[in-house]
Design a protein around this motif. Sequence first.
Motif, PDB file in Angstrom:
ATOM      1  N   LEU A 194       0.651  -1.315  -0.122  1.00 59.11           N
ATOM      2  CA  LEU A 194      -0.326  -0.329   0.434  1.00 59.11           C
ATOM      3  C   LEU A 194       1.366   1.128  -0.104  1.00 59.11           C
ATOM      4  O   LEU A 194       1.602   1.028   0.865  1.00 59.11           O
ATOM      5  N   ALA A 195       0.483   2.350  -0.922  1.00 58.13           N
ATOM      6  CA  ALA A 195       1.293   4.113  -0.911  1.00 58.13           C
ATOM      7  C   ALA A 195       1.499   3.867   0.666  1.00 58.13           C
ATOM      8  O   ALA A 195       0.771   4.364   1.176  1.00 58.13           O
ATOM      9  N   PRO A 196       3.150   4.096   0.935  1.00 60.24           N
ATOM     10  CA  PRO A 196       3.571   4.547   2.273  1.00 60.24           C
ATOM     11  C   PRO A 196       2.422   6.394   2.540  1.00 60.24           C
ATOM     12  O   PRO A 196       2.057   6.168   3.593  1.00 60.24           O
ATOM     13  N   HIS A 210      -3.950   1.998  10.219  1.00 58.19           N
ATOM     14  CA  HIS A 210      -5.009   0.546   9.767  1.00 58.19           C
ATOM     15  C   HIS A 210      -4.340  -0.244   8.526  1.00 58.19           C
ATOM     16  O   HIS A 210      -4.286  -1.486   9.273  1.00 58.19           O
ATOM     17  N   ALA A 211      -4.009   0.812   7.447  1.00 55.77           N
ATOM     18  CA  ALA A 211      -3.628   0.397   6.974  1.00 55.77           C
ATOM     19  C   ALA A 211      -3.973  -1.090   5.385  1.00 55.77           C
ATOM     20  O   ALA A 211      -3.060  -2.014   6.070  1.00 55.77           O
ATOM     21  N   MET A 212      -5.132  -1.269   5.435  1.00 51.62           N
ATOM     22  CA  MET A 212      -5.944  -2.081   5.337  1.00 51.62           C
ATOM     23  C   MET A 212      -6.715  -1.187   4.355  1.00 51.62           C
ATOM     24  O   MET A 212      -7.625  -0.100   4.241  1.00 51.62           O
ATOM     25  N   VAL A 213      -7.383  -1.829   2.861  1.00 50.09           N
ATOM     26  CA  VAL A 213      -8.523  -1.502   2.243  1.00 50.09           C
ATOM     27  C   VAL A 213      -9.506  -1.886   2.744  1.00 50.09           C
ATOM     28  O   VAL A 213      -8.882  -3.840   2.826  1.00 50.09           O
ATOM     29  N   PRO A 214     -10.944  -1.734   1.777  1.00 56.25           N
ATOM     30  CA  PRO A 214     -10.925  -0.613   1.615  1.00 56.25           C
ATOM     31  C   PRO A 214     -10.996   0.446   2.966  1.00 56.25           C
ATOM     32  O   PRO A 214     -11.345  -0.151   3.762  1.00 56.25           O
ATOM     33  N   MET A 215     -11.454   1.712   2.766  1.00 58.98           N
ATOM     34  CA  MET A 215     -11.480   2.612   3.671  1.00 58.98           C
ATOM     35  C   MET A 215     -12.397   4.156   3.233  1.00 58.98           C
ATOM     36  O   MET A 215     -11.912   4.587   2.631  1.00 58.98           O
ATOM     37  N   LEU A 216     -13.516   3.754   3.824  1.00 56.80           N
ATOM     38  CA  LEU A 216     -14.308   5.061   2.906  1.00 56.80           C
ATOM     39  C   LEU A 216     -13.787   6.329   3.980  1.00 56.80           C
ATOM     40  O   LEU A 216     -14.108   6.213   4.977  1.00 56.80           O
ATOM     41  N   GLY A 259     -13.570   1.556   7.509  1.00 55.14           N
ATOM     42  CA  GLY A 259     -12.642   0.411   7.235  1.00 55.14           C
ATOM     43  C   GLY A 259     -13.534  -0.877   7.791  1.00 55.14           C
ATOM     44  O   GLY A 259     -14.638  -0.826   7.794  1.00 55.14           O
ATOM     45  N   GLU A 260     -12.578  -2.288   6.742  1.00 56.39           N
ATOM     46  CA  GLU A 260     -13.865  -2.739   7.341  1.00 56.39           C
ATOM     47  C   GLU A 260     -14.602  -2.924   6.049  1.00 56.39           C
ATOM     48  O   GLU A 260     -15.812  -2.500   5.886  1.00 56.39           O
ATOM     49  N   ALA A 277      -0.089  -5.360   9.539  1.00 58.16           N
ATOM     50  CA  ALA A 277       0.990  -5.127  10.573  1.00 58.16           C
ATOM     51  C   ALA A 277       1.649  -4.818   9.732  1.00 58.16           C
ATOM     52  O   ALA A 277       2.091  -4.265   8.569  1.00 58.16           O
ATOM     53  N   HIS A 278       2.495  -3.643  10.087  1.00 59.39           N
ATOM     54  CA  HIS A 278       3.734  -2.950   9.993  1.00 59.39           C
ATOM     55  C   HIS A 278       5.139  -3.244  10.323  1.00 59.39           C
ATOM     56  O   HIS A 278       6.299  -3.080   9.191  1.00 59.39           O
ATOM     57  N   GLU A 279       5.249  -4.480  11.433  1.00 58.84           N
ATOM     58  CA  GLU A 279       6.677  -5.023  11.338  1.00 58.84           C
ATOM     59  C   GLU A 279       6.209  -6.116  11.191  1.00 58.84           C
ATOM     60  O   GLU A 279       5.123  -7.261  10.282  1.00 58.84           O
ATOM     61  N   PRO A 280       7.897  -7.122  10.572  1.00 61.02           N
ATOM     62  CA  PRO A 280       7.265  -8.186   9.900  1.00 61.02           C
ATOM     63  C   PRO A 280       6.917  -9.651  10.339  1.00 61.02           C
ATOM     64  O   PRO A 280       7.344  -9.500  11.129  1.00 61.02           O
ATOM     65  N   VAL A 281       5.841 -10.419   9.981  1.00 66.02           N
ATOM     66  CA  VAL A 281       5.561 -10.988  10.280  1.00 66.02           C
ATOM     67  C   VAL A 281       5.600 -12.627   9.289  1.00 66.02           C
ATOM     68  O   VAL A 281       5.440 -12.474   8.276  1.00 66.02           O
ATOM     69  N   PRO A 282       6.700 -13.503   9.790  1.00 62.35           N
ATOM     70  CA  PRO A 282       7.731 -14.032   8.715  1.00 62.35           C
ATOM     71  C   PRO A 282       6.063 -15.628   8.588  1.00 62.35           C
ATOM     72  O   PRO A 282       5.533 -15.716   9.446  1.00 62.35           O
ATOM     73  N   ALA A 283       5.888 -15.882   7.128  1.00 61.61           N
ATOM     74  CA  ALA A 283       5.227 -16.828   6.631  1.00 61.61           C
ATOM     75  C   ALA A 283       5.465 -17.889   7.443  1.00 61.61           C
ATOM     76  O   ALA A 283       6.534 -18.763   7.950  1.00 61.61           O
TER      77      ALA A 283
END
Lengths: 209, 209
Positions: free
Chosen positions: B38-40, B48-54, B63-64, B126-132
């Motif tokens: 997502l664009a910074p 919350h860094a998720m789409v969509p957002m109204l 959101g949601e 998540a803003h920090e890394p979440v390993p697969a």
Amino acid sequence: MKIYDWHIAPNPRRLHIYLAEKGLKVELVEVGQPDFTLAPWFKEKYPHAMVPMLELDDVTHIGEAMAIARYFEETQPDPPLMGTTAKEKAVIDMWEKRANEEGMLPASELFRNTHPAFAARGLPGAHEPVPAIEALRDRGRARLARFFRKFDEQLGRQEFVAGSKWSIADATTLCAIDFAGWTDVRIPEDCRNLQRWYKAVDARPSARA
Amino acid sequence: MKIYDWHIAPNPRRLHIYLAEKGLKVELVEVGQPDFTLAPWFKEKYPHAMVPMLELDDVTHIGEAMAIARYFEETQPDPPLMGTTAKEKAVIDMWEKRANEEGMLPASELFRNTHPAFAARGLPGAHEPVPAIEALRDRGRARLARFFRKFDEQLGRQEFVAGSKWSIADATTLCAIDFAGWTDVRIPEDCRNLQRWYKAVDARPSARA
């Protein structure tokens, strides 16, 4: 009508709290067993095999705690616990979903992939074995840490999770936090807004419903 | 008002389909980037860094995807896509939640824990890394297999997922199935009810919205 219930389980508890805040009493049928399983007759009757489940007098089965709450919100609108205006309804729905997906589901993931009784039951509602995944413990803890921070920030802006009044989003948030406690994950000390909110919401009679 | 969007992503797609069935047009702002991020500036605007957002004209952020749909369902009730009676509303809500938790979330889990671009982004928002987690691939596939069977059975009883009319539960189900296709998981051949339903729902103009 009646609700098939597992009284100590976190998911049905969302509904107990909601019904208590609403001032509603519905007949409950306990289907949980001491070994953390659901009664076989219930799973046969209701193959989704999850609680709570509302059975209407016309024998319609309604599962999913929040879908059941919606039924009561529509039939008995007062007091409104899912908002009144379009904006309020959407904001409450958003925070309820976040409390579920960012709190309840991670707490469930952590518990089910940690507790020995769930070694072959990593997911709810599955009829075949689902092996626990050890790596989900760390991920579950990290998700809950994010959940606590996000809701702490939100509760720094207002009294309740989705605004100035208690709503169903508070029920799911409370249940998620207490469910996290099952694996000894607690609200961090420095999340003071969330601590303040927890103390207030946990003191309401609905928290003991 | 405007909707911050990532047009190819499965979660916003639920909302596009809903809006198309509703006959509504809302300004869309694309915030997805070619590298699946997502664009910074959007993440800064909306942590919350998720789409969509109204974003409403009063700058309220909702959101949601389904909470956004609820906003439009309340402001513009016709045609009703979330039911009209209490029972209909609860049943549609139940099936939408199942399509999400038993279809969308497993499809997302499988995709994110498989695709190399998500090796450090196992979870959305998540803003920090979440390993697969590799073990989630098998679990995700097993969850999707259960989802297909359950919805196939349901569609053996009626024309659409939550009754005799198209509802928002059909939108989430369609998006979940197409999302599963991103990891080459398809509706099993012998799920004939689900195949019949997919063909019909995929042929509606809203599927190309």
